[in-house]
Write a protein that holds these residues in place. Structure first.
Motif: not given
Length: 376
Positions: A260-270, A297-303, A305-308
């Motif tokens: 999960v940690l890999h996925g969360y931080w990878a998906l946060s990258a711009a 990513r610019a939209d990360w604050p909005r995304m 919680l949904a990603v996690m």
């Protein structure tokens, strides 16, 4: 006095609950008073500059070392009629000591003087005899004088109904108030009966509105601590499988992630290159470090919680053995602790801690239960 809490101290591993309020304490050097905290504990211990007990507090109050009203403050003018007054009795050292004793009773889950007064009211309603009136008078007078106007919880009438009921027919309430009649006594009893009926109606409504409340207490909170295994995870990691860094591969949004940690931080990258570099990190901790250094990513604050939430759902639906571990926590509150994650994700003992991972784990657990018991 306004009491605040919770607070506590630990004695031989046992938690002793407490509460605190402000008092004025006289300095031993210049006789000036300063505002200080007075803490009272369930075992009767009192702390204000130094630790003492109820008897010691009585001596401090009697000596003037502790004051319960601001020293030197102007006194309110005497009122002509106690009956017409909207103010309660002034706070005195004796009355404050009674209030502290009441607070100790409350901390121990025992009836306070106010609750015992209500018990006496109920007995008098059932049997308005003279012996019960005497018991009611004793219960009312046991309430700290400055708190009596609050005992009924009615700030329109305050404690006037009780003062009428405790005054003999033909006598004036408080010496200068209205002369009591038998009709006034009957009206007060009717006042209490109407209050009981209102409480009964509210309890009936609450029973309907809260019909789905659990009938038994929930399980104790489960604390998920951060851990580190320098030689690799054990063959049976137990409840540590709930951690985001646990190496459980997940497929999410069309990609494979080692945890999960890999996925969360990878998906946060711009940047796509950063995404891949984080995804391919040799451990969850390394993925976290790489992700923290990458541009977000610019939209990360909005995304986020949904990603996690999506990653946790993927983890526990794709690994039934891990799902069983999560389900074993029952209905416990999950406190996700540690130091590596930000307070947004973990449980921190102050206002910063949001415990979002713990909350999302509880939602994921509810989803797993729904899949078990609800028809598809």
């Amino acid at each position: 006095m306004t009491w605040r809490g919770p607070t506590y101290r630990t004695v031989d591993g046992q938690r002793i609950d407490g509460a605190w309020c402000h008092v004025w304490q006289r300095s031993p050097w210049n006789d000036r008073y300063y505002l200080d905290d007075l803490v009272v504990f369930a075992d009767g211990a009192v702390r204000c500059e130094k630790r003492t007990d109820l008897r010691g507090l009585a001596k401090l109050l009697a000596s003037g070392r502790i004051a319960v009203t601001e020293p030197g403050a102007a006194k309110l003018p005497d009122e002509r009629s106690k009956w017409a007054s909207r103010s309660g009795e002034p706070v005195t050292p004796e009355g404050f000591l009674l209030e502290v004793v009441d607070k100790v009773e409350e901390l121990n889950g025992r009836p306070t003087t106010g609750q015992r007064c209500w018990d006496a009211i109920g007995r008098f309603q059932q049997d308005p005899s003279e012996p019960n009136r005497v018991l009611l008078r004793e219960a009312y007078l046991a309430v700290p004088p400055h708190l009596r106007i609050y005992v009924l919880g009615d700030m329109d009438r305050q404690d006037r109904p009780l003062r009428i009921l405790l005054t003999a027919v033909g006598a004036a309430v408080d010496g200068g108030g209205p002369v009591v009649t038998s009709e006034m006594h009957a009206d007060v009893l009717d006042y209490f009966n109407r209050g009981d009926e209102g409480v009964a109606r509210e309890e009936e409504h609450r029973a309907v509105r809260h019909a789905d409340d659990p009938v038994t207490a929930g399980q104790a909170a489960f604390i998920s601590p951060e851990t580190f295994y320098p030689r690799g995870w054990p063959d049976v990691p137990g409840l540590f499988v709930l951690r985001n860094e646990f190496p459980a591969p997940v497929v999410f949004a069309g990609e494979n992630y080692p945890s999960v940690l890999h996925g969360y931080w990878a998906l946060s990258a711009a940047d796509a290159a950063d995404h891949d570099r984080i995804r391919d990190a040799p451990s969850g901790r390394e993925a976290h470090d790489r992700g923290g250094r990458a541009e977000r990513r610019a939209d990360w604050p909005r995304m986020r919680l949904a990603v996690m939430g999506g990653l946790l759902e993927a983890k526990f639906t794709q690994h039934p053995d891990l799902a069983e571990v999560l389900l074993s926590t029952g209905d416990s509150v999950i406190s996700y602790t540690g130091l590596s994650d930000s307070p947004f994700w973990r449980d921190v003992p102050d206002s910063r801690g949001r415990n979002w991972v713990g909350r999302l784990l509880e939602l994921t657990r509810s989803g797993l239960v729904a899949r078990q018991v609800l028809p598809s």
